[in-house]
Design an enzyme around this catalytic site. Structure first.
Site, mmCIF file in Angstrom:
data_model
loop_
_atom_site.group_PDB
_atom_site.id
_atom_site.type_symbol
_atom_site.label_atom_id
_atom_site.label_comp_id
_atom_site.label_asym_id
_atom_site.label_seq_id
_atom_site.Cartn_x
_atom_site.Cartn_y
_atom_site.Cartn_z
ATOM 1 N N TYR A 63 0.821 -1.210 0.000
ATOM 2 C CA TYR A 63 0.000 0.000 0.000
ATOM 3 C C TYR A 63 0.859 1.265 0.000
ATOM 4 C CZ TYR A 63 -4.733 -1.789 0.871
ATOM 5 O OH TYR A 63 -5.971 -2.375 0.750
ATOM 6 N N LYS A 65 2.804 -15.435 2.636
ATOM 7 C CA LYS A 65 3.055 -16.181 1.397
ATOM 8 C C LYS A 65 4.561 -16.446 1.380
ATOM 9 C CE LYS A 65 1.680 -17.836 -2.624
ATOM 10 N NZ LYS A 65 0.776 -18.999 -2.766
ATOM 11 N N ASP A 86 -3.260 -18.198 0.426
ATOM 12 C CA ASP A 86 -4.244 -18.880 -0.433
ATOM 13 C C ASP A 86 -4.984 -19.958 0.359
ATOM 14 O OD1 ASP A 86 -1.751 -20.132 -0.336
ATOM 15 O OD2 ASP A 86 -1.716 -20.714 -2.445
ATOM 16 N N ASP A 96 -6.499 -6.834 4.113
ATOM 17 C CA ASP A 96 -7.606 -6.134 3.452
ATOM 18 C C ASP A 96 -8.528 -7.154 2.798
ATOM 19 O OD1 ASP A 96 -9.074 -3.971 2.277
ATOM 20 O OD2 ASP A 96 -8.077 -4.449 0.384
ATOM 21 N N ASP A 129 -12.463 -8.696 4.306
ATOM 22 C CA ASP A 129 -13.721 -8.612 3.553
ATOM 23 C C ASP A 129 -14.306 -10.008 3.365
ATOM 24 O OD1 ASP A 129 -13.674 -5.842 3.237
ATOM 25 O OD2 ASP A 129 -14.279 -5.968 1.126
HETATM 26 C C1 IPM Z 1 -10.371 -0.890 4.027
HETATM 27 C C2 IPM Z 1 -10.582 -0.275 2.668
HETATM 28 C C3 IPM Z 1 -9.401 0.629 2.354
HETATM 29 C C4 IPM Z 1 -8.168 -0.253 2.268
HETATM 30 C C5 IPM Z 1 -9.563 1.474 1.077
HETATM 31 C C6 IPM Z 1 -10.799 2.318 1.122
HETATM 32 C C7 IPM Z 1 -8.343 2.313 0.821
HETATM 33 O O1 IPM Z 1 -10.775 -1.255 1.710
HETATM 34 O O2 IPM Z 1 -10.279 -0.139 5.015
HETATM 35 O O3 IPM Z 1 -10.307 -2.113 4.110
HETATM 36 O O4 IPM Z 1 -7.901 -0.878 1.232
HETATM 37 O O5 IPM Z 1 -7.453 -0.316 3.266
HETATM 38 MG MG MG Z 2 -10.903 -3.212 2.486
#
Ligand code: IPM
Ligand code: MG
Length: 372
Positions: A142, A189, A221, A245, A249
């Site tokens: 990042y 990884k 993975d 990240d 999710d």
């Molecule tokens: C999160 C989001 C952020 C990230 C974006 C909005 C930059 O997806 O907080 O998980 O990738 O960190």
């Molecule tokens: Mg995110």
């Protein structure tokens, strides 16, 4: 207790969900005689529209001086499909994380029995899931050097980690594991990436200081697969920025709705609390978004202040709404309540206007949406 809170409502559904958290925090301060002072600041697409900058200097200044930051959501579709956009809303959040040194993002994954039917997993895999992802937040790909050549034919994103960056979050994750089921899983990884090999080495070294914590290692993975096959096996999951990240999710859908999950980003100073969902622009302004991710983030903020009784009461109130079917459209598309109604119900529950046993369902029914 007196606290100065910077509120950054942000984009899309950010303002409407954050307003419910402020209602809830006000109910808590009323019951427990705290003083929460709020200062509102801009970040994201809304800040670009108003100032040309996704993170105005005043926002950083105020955040640095605050006790905590409550943040809504970031992002707008007009930037997503424009790869050449010079400024992007997300740059605001990344810069804020860096400016405040928020190196650890903490995302608890829990499930609620009332929502098991919404999980894409079978109930037997959903029941009892309870783990926390510790995602490194200010390093890795990042924040590495990124470039595209003049001909626009070649790009790179550099991924770098230092021992110190790994150590500081690893200590937090180990300490958390000691208060829970005493298991830590490092996700990396290491069969391919040099940075992952450094993570493994450093975590192995630190592990000897936490002899009561069992450590295991998973390639990312495989971890992505295990989260679906058997999420109950995890207690504390530690990982680098981008893997965290993606995996957080993925893990968020286990509970049945992405809208439920809170997060805390901590460093050495002021910490930031935000729901893990995005700005959900299609729902913005419709009063239909789920405010629970934000409200539970406010509960994490109270925990951070050491107000664990207050935080537990918020979680109890959230459980009460879910158990009684007071839910937003993402959870029940037919019989749903508005975002603002859920915020009011939770606040009323907190100040004792509604008791769990003697609830006047008829009055509450009146606040239900009539849009079917
Ligand atoms: C999160 C989001 C952020 C990230 C974006 C909005 C930059 O997806 O907080 O998980 O990738 O960190
Ligand atoms: Mg995110």
């Amino acid at each position: 207790m007196k606290k100065n809170i910077v509120v950054i409502e942000g984009d899309g559904i950010g303002p409407e969900v954050t307003r419910q958290s402020v209602k809830v925090l006000n109910a808590i301060s009323e019951c427990f005689h705290h003083e929460f002072h709020y200062r509102y600041h801009l970040m994201g697409a809304v800040a670009i529209d108003k100032t040309g900058n996704p993170l105005p200097d005043e926002t950083v200044e105020a955040a640095l001086q605050s006790d905590a930051i409550l943040f809504g959501a970031i992002g707008h579709p007009k930037y997503d499909n424009d790869p050449s956009a010079k400024v992007r809303p997300e740059q605001g959040l990344l810069k804020l994380r860096k400016s405040l040194g928020l190196f650890a993002n903490i995302r608890p994954i829990t499930t609620y029995p009332a929502l098991h039917h919404l999980s894409p997993l079978k109930p037997k895999n959903t029941e009892g899931v309870d783990f926390i992802i510790f995602r490194e937040l200010t390093g890795g790909i990042y924040f590495g050097k990124k470039e595209t050549n003049a001909e626009q034919t070649r790009s790179f994103d550099d991924c770098t980690y230092t021992r110190e960056e790994i150590e500081r979050i690893a200590h937090l994750a180990f300490k958390k594991a000691q208060t829970r089921r005493k298991k830590l899983t490092l996700v990396d990884k290491a069969n391919v990436l040099e940075t992952s090999r450094l993570w493994r080495k450093v975590v192995q070294e630190i592990a000897s200081q936490y002899a009561d914590v069992a450590v295991d290692f998973l390639f990312v993975d495989n971890a992505a697969m295990q989260i679906i096959l058997n999420p109950k096996q995890f207690d504390v999951m530690l990982t680098e920025n981008m893997f965290g990240d993606i995996l957080s999710d993925e893990a968020s859908v286990i509970s049945g709705s992405l809208g439920l999950l809170p997060s805390a980003s901590v460093g050495h100073g002021s910490a930031l609390f935000e729901p893990i969902h995005g700005s959900y622009p299609q729902a913005a302004g419709k009063d239909i978004a789920n405010p629970l991710g934000s409200i539970l983030s406010a509960a994490m903020m109270l925990d951070h202040f050491g107000l664990s009784k207050e935080a537990a009461l918020i979680r109890e109130a959230v459980g009460w709404t879910l158990n009684n079917g007071f839910v937003t459209k993402d959870i029940d598309p037919v019989n749903f309540y508005f975002t603002s109604t859920i915020g009011e119900l939770i606040s009323d529950y907190l100040v004792g206007k509604i008791s769990g046993t003697d609830l006047n369902k008829e009055n509450i029914e009146l606040r239900k949406s009539t849009i079917i």
